[in-house]
Design an enzyme around this catalytic site. Sequence first.
Site, PDB file in Angstrom:
ATOM      1  CB  SER A   1      -0.926  -0.044   1.225  1.00 11.63           C
ATOM      2  OG  SER A   1      -1.737   1.095   1.291  1.00 11.63           O
ATOM      3  CB  SER A   2       1.089   4.346  -0.383  1.00 11.85           C
ATOM      4  OG  SER A   2       1.671   5.627  -0.196  1.00 11.85           O
TER       5      SER A   2
ATOM      6  CE1 TYR B   1       0.807   4.812  -6.111  1.00 12.67           C
ATOM      7  CE2 TYR B   1       0.997   6.263  -4.205  1.00 12.67           C
ATOM      8  CZ  TYR B   1       1.340   5.098  -4.861  1.00 12.67           C
ATOM      9  OH  TYR B   1       2.206   4.214  -4.280  1.00 12.67           O
TER      10      TYR B   1
ATOM     11  CE  LYS C   1      -0.045   1.749  -4.072  1.00  8.75           C
ATOM     12  NZ  LYS C   1       0.336   0.363  -4.423  1.00  8.75           N
TER      13      LYS C   1
END
Length: 250
Positions: free
Chosen positions: A140-141, A155, A159
């Site tokens: 993920s982030s 973006y 995620k």
Amino acid sequence: MGVLTGKTALVTGASRGIGRGIAERLGRDGARVAVHYGREETAAKQTVAAIEAAGGSAFPLGVELGTPGDAERLWTEFDRHADGLDILVHNAGIGTARPFTEINEEEYDRLFAVNVKAPFFLTRLGAERLRDGGRVVAISSGLSRTAAMPDLMAYSMTKAALDVFTRDLSKVLGPRGITVNSVAPGIVDTDVNAPWLRTSDEAWRRAAGYSALGRVGTPADIADVVAFLVSQDGRWVTGHWLDATGGSLT
């Protein structure tokens, strides 16, 4: 013998960066690694060579994600090399840095096709190949839960969607003893980030300053976290979003 000896792993987007770091670590731990790539065949073969040079086993797997039928093609190719799977790491992803007023539908759809749709259907079509007691990890982030960065909105949305998928999937696959988790990196020194991260010493210092530990992350930092989750030591962790930002969210 490594802790993953006898296991088969698939790491998407493993030709470079974080994906390569994960593939090499799982290879060192004894897993046979399917090194997936989209277009960078040479880089993927270099990853395979590095794993083999360290005494591991690996094979390249080339399928471009985000295209119609991508999951079916990937599993068809995978089945030519292996008869089952123990570890599935969803690492492949693309990003964009574009203002809200400029991103178009084509770019938006492409982001979701690669970052969200591909992992969903790779898992759905691959579940029958995933052995009981297996592992699924999504990269993920930190951006899915940190302060807003509007130019990375689309973006970050992908995620966040991936996080929901992995959380809920843990309930679906849990009865089979399969754990499902998300790992959220912060700023990592990869070729993707290099164009802005290495523009100047000041850019590097600013990036390092986000972390409570005062440095920029490396692919190995993330790979080691994944290695824990896919090992026997991680057997009681599932449905979890693991902050691997080096304290950037504190």
